[in-house]
Design a protein around this motif. Structure first.
Motif, short mmCIF file in Angstrom:
data_model
loop_
_atom_site.label_atom_id
_atom_site.label_comp_id
_atom_site.label_asym_id
_atom_site.label_seq_id
_atom_site.Cartn_x
_atom_site.Cartn_y
_atom_site.Cartn_z
N SER A 122 -52.06 -3.07 5.69
CA SER A 122 -51.33 -2.19 4.79
C SER A 122 -51.18 -0.80 5.39
N SER A 145 -50.04 1.60 3.24
CA SER A 145 -50.01 2.41 2.03
C SER A 145 -50.88 3.64 2.20
N GLU A 153 -41.96 -2.19 -7.69
CA GLU A 153 -42.03 -3.28 -6.72
C GLU A 153 -40.74 -3.45 -5.93
N THR A 190 -39.58 0.09 -1.17
CA THR A 190 -40.25 -0.24 0.09
C THR A 190 -40.72 1.04 0.77
N TYR A 191 -41.84 0.92 1.46
CA TYR A 191 -42.40 2.05 2.21
C TYR A 191 -42.89 1.50 3.55
N GLY A 251 -41.31 -0.35 5.49
CA GLY A 251 -40.87 -1.72 5.65
C GLY A 251 -41.59 -2.72 4.77
N GLN A 252 -42.53 -2.25 3.94
CA GLN A 252 -43.28 -3.15 3.07
C GLN A 252 -42.98 -2.84 1.60
N LYS A 253 -42.96 -3.88 0.77
CA LYS A 253 -42.75 -3.67 -0.65
C LYS A 253 -43.98 -3.06 -1.29
N THR A 254 -43.74 -2.21 -2.24
CA THR A 254 -44.85 -1.51 -2.90
C THR A 254 -45.56 -2.43 -3.89
N LYS A 255 -46.88 -2.37 -3.86
CA LYS A 255 -47.69 -3.15 -4.80
C LYS A 255 -47.83 -2.38 -6.11
#
Length: 269
Positions: A2, A4, A52, A55-56, A58-62
């Protein structure tokens, strides 16, 4: 792995300022645990879906929806525990949930309304501060003394300059300022910064309900009250969210114990 920035809890996040803060922190790179009372779960889940979709890196936010009444200590404790279990940590706590009763002269304010205002606006913030701090202190120790996190509370312009008809609300928001200052002093050794935001009139559902209490149509209320604001307009939830985004960032690393005004120049500290 992650990327994040961490995990943030935002209470009262189903609408208004809480929703705006949650979305802004998601754009900033935080995973979100968003909270509200059970009756607001449909709106809360709608905000969760919005988060959700962000994206941050390149990843979707949980995101995680948690129903809890911040007046209840065990529910707040469980909210923090569930956040850690599902998302891994608590790095930001935004104790945003609050209520505003109808505008009432102090001498006519029912004791039940006074108690209810303090139960949500002070007791609820206290529990959020308390259990977020406990978790952040543990993380500080686990991380070998790395910065412990950020705690943010919801104060108000009337916590600095009271207005007639808002005795209970004003007193509750003054209490948040005191809680914020004391907590900032106690938690500084753990690298935990504690601040609050103190908005003036912000165009939210709460203000719309207030305008009804004033027996004015919402647009008329906004237009008339905006005349008292030097910048000439009401604030938006995003104005408060931008301040929170700054306060939890490294750019605010030397700021703690403050209740920061965002009021369009309505008054000066």
């Amino acid at each position: 792995m992650s990327i994040s920035k961490g995990v943030a809890i935002v209470t009262g996040a189903s609408r208004g300022i809480g929703r705006a803060i949650a979305l802004r922190l998601a754009h900033d790179g935080y995973a979100l645990a968003i909270n509200d009372i059970p009756s607001n779960l449909p709106m809360l889940n709608s905000v969760k879906a919005e988060i959700e979709s962000i994206t941050y890196g390149g990843q979707k936010t949980k995101a995680l929806s948690i129903t809890a009444d911040v007046r209840e200590e065990e529910q707040v404790k469980a909210m923090v525990e569930q956040t850690v279990k599902d998302l891994g940590s608590v790095d930001v706590m935004v104790a945003n949930a609050g209520i505003l009763q109808a505008m009432t002269p102090m001498v006519d304010t029912p004791s039940k309304d006074f108690d209810q205002t303090f139960a949500v606006n002070v007791r609820g913030v206290f529990f959020c501060y308390k259990y977020a701090a406990k978790q952040m202190i543990a993380q500080h120790q686990q991380r070998g003394g790395a910065a412990g996190g950020n705690i943010i509370g919801a104060s108000s312009a009337v916590a600095k300059q009271a207005s007639p008809g808002f005795a209970a609300y004003s007193a509750s928001k003054w209490a948040v300022r005191g809680l914020t200052q004391a907590s900032a002093l106690e938690l500084a050794p753990y690298g935990i910064r504690v601040n609050a935001y103190a908005p003036g009139y912000i165009d939210t559902k709460m203000v719309e309900e207030l305008s009804t209490g004033h027996k004015r149509e919402h647009k008329q209320f906004l237009a008339e009250e905006s005349q008292n604001v030097p910048l000439g307009h009401m604030g938006t939830p995003e104005d408060v969210a931008n301040l929170v985004s700054f306060l939890v960032s490294d750019k605010a690393s030397y700021i703690t114990g403050q209740s920061m005004s965002v009021n369009g120049g309505f008054f000066f500290d």
